[in-house]
Design an enzyme around this catalytic site. Structure first.
Site, PDB file in Angstrom:
ATOM      1  N   GLY A 209      52.476  78.590 -28.924  1.00 41.69           N
ATOM      2  CA  GLY A 209      53.208  77.882 -27.886  1.00 41.69           C
ATOM      3  C   GLY A 209      52.498  76.613 -27.477  1.00 41.69           C
ATOM      4  N   PRO A 210      53.220  75.751 -26.777  1.00 42.33           N
ATOM      5  CA  PRO A 210      52.628  74.487 -26.342  1.00 42.33           C
ATOM      6  C   PRO A 210      51.468  74.719 -25.380  1.00 42.33           C
ATOM      7  CG  PRO A 210      54.963  74.640 -25.720  1.00 42.33           C
ATOM      8  CD  PRO A 210      54.603  75.926 -26.342  1.00 42.33           C
ATOM      9  N   PRO A 211      50.640  73.719 -25.179  1.00 39.71           N
ATOM     10  CA  PRO A 211      49.491  73.872 -24.291  1.00 39.71           C
ATOM     11  C   PRO A 211      49.918  74.181 -22.868  1.00 39.71           C
ATOM     12  CG  PRO A 211      49.383  71.786 -25.494  1.00 39.71           C
ATOM     13  CD  PRO A 211      50.711  72.385 -25.786  1.00 39.71           C
ATOM     14  N   GLY A 212      49.123  74.982 -22.197  1.00 35.96           N
ATOM     15  CA  GLY A 212      49.338  75.227 -20.781  1.00 35.96           C
ATOM     16  C   GLY A 212      50.431  76.211 -20.452  1.00 35.96           C
ATOM     17  N   THR A 213      50.919  76.941 -21.466  1.00 34.42           N
ATOM     18  CA  THR A 213      51.985  77.889 -21.181  1.00 34.42           C
ATOM     19  C   THR A 213      51.444  79.274 -20.866  1.00 34.42           C
ATOM     20  OG1 THR A 213      52.188  78.111 -23.558  1.00 34.42           O
ATOM     21  CG2 THR A 213      53.833  76.771 -22.450  1.00 34.42           C
ATOM     22  N   GLY A 214      50.134  79.435 -20.896  1.00 35.21           N
ATOM     23  CA  GLY A 214      49.556  80.704 -20.475  1.00 35.21           C
ATOM     24  C   GLY A 214      49.087  81.599 -21.602  1.00 35.21           C
ATOM     25  N   LYS A 215      48.769  81.038 -22.753  1.00 38.78           N
ATOM     26  CA  LYS A 215      48.323  81.862 -23.872  1.00 38.78           C
ATOM     27  C   LYS A 215      46.979  82.513 -23.566  1.00 38.78           C
ATOM     28  CE  LYS A 215      48.693  78.373 -26.741  1.00 38.78           C
ATOM     29  NZ  LYS A 215      49.304  77.406 -25.806  1.00 38.78           N
ATOM     30  N   GLU A 434      74.236  69.892 -26.705  1.00 37.32           N
ATOM     31  CA  GLU A 434      74.086  71.297 -27.084  1.00 37.32           C
ATOM     32  C   GLU A 434      75.401  72.054 -26.911  1.00 37.32           C
ATOM     33  OE1 GLU A 434      71.668  72.316 -28.755  1.00 37.32           O
ATOM     34  OE2 GLU A 434      70.410  70.562 -28.433  1.00 37.32           O
ATOM     35  N   ASP A 510      69.806  67.075 -36.862  1.00 38.00           N
ATOM     36  CA  ASP A 510      71.088  67.680 -37.234  1.00 38.00           C
ATOM     37  C   ASP A 510      71.655  67.005 -38.479  1.00 38.00           C
ATOM     38  OD1 ASP A 510      70.873  69.111 -34.883  1.00 38.00           O
ATOM     39  OD2 ASP A 510      72.157  67.745 -33.749  1.00 38.00           O
TER      40      ASP A 510
END
Ligand code: ADP
Ligand code: MG
Ligand code: ZN
Length: 625
Positions: A209-215, A434, A510
């Site tokens: 996951g991206p940085p700072g997401t709580g890994k 979307e 796309d």
């Protein structure tokens, strides 16, 4: 620097004196020969080689930085003129010399007499020892271990009962990841239960996951929940000065971990050591990293055999760069996505951090959560702190909503550079885009059932996404299903056209995929009536499931190439027109769903299905023959 309170060391003066001595000597060694030695003509290496091959050379001294050699003398004289040249790395040289019967030796003649040669042998090791001692003393103040633990792991260990104990309650907004990791907690709590039954305990779990997401936070929480020791080390710490040190550290880390099993080993920034070897550096690659990686793989393969319950968690934000060997079964075969939180998740995270500050009565966390799409957990934690700082700076007792608003602006300004936080306008465009995919996808179900629409910026690539779930495992696709997919892919762009009358760069991916699909229809699957059932591509082609690379074209005539281009264009354009027709027909529904998703950011489940059943069908746009 902590030089002041360092204990005196008896090695230190020696180290310094040697350093100075060494320095002087180095200078002398370099300059003396130049100053006092005879001046010897310098020739190019190639000339030297010619002279050897012509049999002109009588003897050669090969030194470190120069080669001196003497020609054969005239008449009775055995030796003639002396030359010197600069050596290049040449393994052929000894053979060449031998072939001509040249006398040769490795060391240059001593220029400074025996003292010189003695010193030149003795001093360099002393210098080395001196430098060594110097660094030893410098680093000895830091830890009890000193230099001998140089390669020892610097893994930090947190043990159960730490004041810093983290639990799942401290992590919010990543419910799916938590659910997956709960199983790991069970493994760690009662490994016997699983072993008895003969189940294989997973060894490696990769948090992506991206940085700072709580890994990192999640990894600690797993240890906290299970009550086991937590060893952590960062991949970037492995990037060491000396080859082999990283591997030794890995070995040592696992040694420690095995002693304390069950436990968790957490490797942060796995990509720093786990980069794909194929894509690695050039010119000899990166030996150090490779050795470290190999050691890690060896250890992971080894500890299961030893029967120890060590679970390796690793974190990365660039899973695509990882060496495939790391992702094989028995290694990091489980991947857990730790993504940026959606609206509800952000609210929960804000609630966690808001507990730690005094909130004013006017604070509405929900509103703050709504205004912070794309923020990761760390950004939200930072946001609350910024707001509290602002309140304190203004000498207020509690944090007000206005503080939060100002803090958002500050954090966003900081974030804009490093990641994406959408402006309101962009968010609106993404929403229509979307929903466009979703409506076309609902009408043209060849790509699967539309299961979720999200405008939370995800991962590294997408600003929003529409998730289509295949209703069953598929191995064959029909022509009309591929056409459906092409149309669905163009739904995003078509929505932008219908709603805004202009288009953005957001559809690039796309279009890429739609064009690829169309090209394969024509050149690989023989689905074009004009071009017929011929394969215009060479070699084995992956089936439609893999997005394998395009194979090289067969030799085709210019006419055929033109026809292929035309067909591909017609297919994509056909999908485009189909998508436009569907969206024009369902303009109101497009509006309704887009407004809804702008509020909630995610629509899925029954709610989405109910909305999508309202899609009004349109006639199929004529398929080009
Ligand atoms: P990562 O390892 O994914 O880069 P971290 O775990 O180091 O992110 O997160 C940094 C800090 O941000 C954490 O210590 C925590 O304070 C906060 N944080 C990040 N994600 C969350 C979350 N999902 N819930 C609560 N706090 C979070
Ligand atoms: Mg981290
Ligand atoms: Zn799109």
């Amino acid at each position: 620097m902590s030089i002041k309170n360092k204990p005196p060391s008896r090695f230190r003066p020696l180290g310094n004196i040697l350093l100075i001595l060494g320095g002087l000597f180095l200078l002398a060694n370099i300059f003396l020969p130049q100053l006092f030695g005879p001046s010897i003509p310098q020739v190019p290496y190639s000339l030297f080689i010619h002279q050897i091959d012509d049999g002109d050379v009588s003897r050669v001294y090969v030194g470190q930085n120069e080669i001196r050699y003497q020609l054969k003398g005239e008449g009775e004289n055995q030796y003639g003129q002396i030359f010197q040249t600069t050596p290049i790395f040449d393994l052929e040289l000894p053979k060449r010399l031998e072939a001509q019967g040249v006398e040769f030796a490795a060391a240059p003649p001593a220029k400074n007499g025996w003292i010189g040669s003695l010193l030149s042998w003795v001093i360099p090791p002393l210098i080395f020892v001196g430098i060594w001692q110097f660094f030893l003393n410098r680093s000895a103040g830091g830890g009890p271990a000193g230099a001998l633990s140089f390669t020892k792991s610097k893994a930090k260990v947190y043990v159960e009962g730490d004041a810093t104990k983290v639990t799942f309650n401290d992590v919010a907004g990543v419910e799916e990841a938590k659910t997956e990791l709960e199983e790991i907690v069970e493994f760690l709590k009662s490994p016997q239960r699983y072993i008895q039954i003969g189940a294989r305990i997973p060894k490696g779990v990769l948090l992506v996951g991206p940085p700072g997401t709580g890994k990192t936070l999640l990894a600690k929480a797993v240890a906290g929940e299970a009550g086991v020791p937590f060893f952590s080390i960062s991949g970037s710490e492995f990037v060491e000065l000396f080859v082999g040190a990283g591997a030794a550290r890995v070995r040592d880390l696992f040694e420690q971990a095995k002693k304390q099993a069950p436990c968790i080993v957490f490797i942060d920034e796995l990509d720093a050591i786990g980069k794909s070897r194929a894509s690695g550096g050039f010119m000899g690659g990166n030996d150090e990293r490779e050795q470290t990686l190999n050691q890690l793989l060896t250890e992971m393969d080894g500890f299961a055999a030893a029967g120890a319950t060590v679970i390796v968690l690793a974190a990365t934000n660039r899973p695509e760069t990882l060496d495939p060997a790391l992702l094989r079964p028995g290694r990091f075969d489980r991947q857990v996505l730790v993504d940026r939180p959606d609206l509800g998740g952000r609210l929960k995270i804000l609630e966690i951090y808001a507990q730690k500050v005094k909130l004013g009565n006017d604070v509405a966390l929900k509103e703050i959560a709504t205004r912070t799409p794309g923020f990761a957990g760390a950004d939200l934690a930072n946001l609350v702190n910024e707001a509290a700082l602002l309140a304190a700076r203004n000498k207020r007792e509690t944090v007000a909503q206005a503080d939060f608003k100002e803090a958002i602006e500050r954090v966003v300004a900081g974030l804009e550079k490093k990641s994406r936080v959408l402006s309101d306008k962009e968010k609106t465009i993404v929403a229509y885009h979307e929903v466009g995919h979703a409506l076309v996808g609902a009408m043209m179900p060849g790509g699967g059932k539309v299961a979720k629409i999200s405008i939370v910026p995800r991962g590294m690539a997408a600003l929003g996404y529409t998730l289509q779930m295949p209703t069953e495992d598929r191995f064959l696709l029909s022509e009309s299903e591929i056409r459906d997919q092409v149309a669905t892919l163009l739904g995003g762009r078509a929505a932008e056209e219908v709603v805004f009358g202009s288009i953005t760069t957001g559809a690039a991916n796309d279009l890429q995929r739609a064009t690829d699909l169309a090209e394969r229809m024509v050149t690989t699957y023989g689905m074009s009536k004009i071009l017929g059932p011929l394969a215009y591509e060479k070699g084995q082609q992956n089936n439609f499931i893999g997005d394998g690379m395009m194979n090289p074209r067969r030799m085709v005539s210019d006419d055929t190439a033109k026809a292929i281009d035309n067909e591909v264009k017609e297919i994509v354009e056909g999908g485009h027109q189909q998508a436009l027709a569907i969206l024009r027909q369902n303009r109101e529904l497009l509006e309704t769903i887009a407004q809804k998703i702008l509020e909630t950011e995610v629509i899925e489940g029954e709610e989405l299905q109910n909305l999508l059943t309202q899609v009004k069908p349109v006639d199929k746009v004529a398929v080009p023959a």
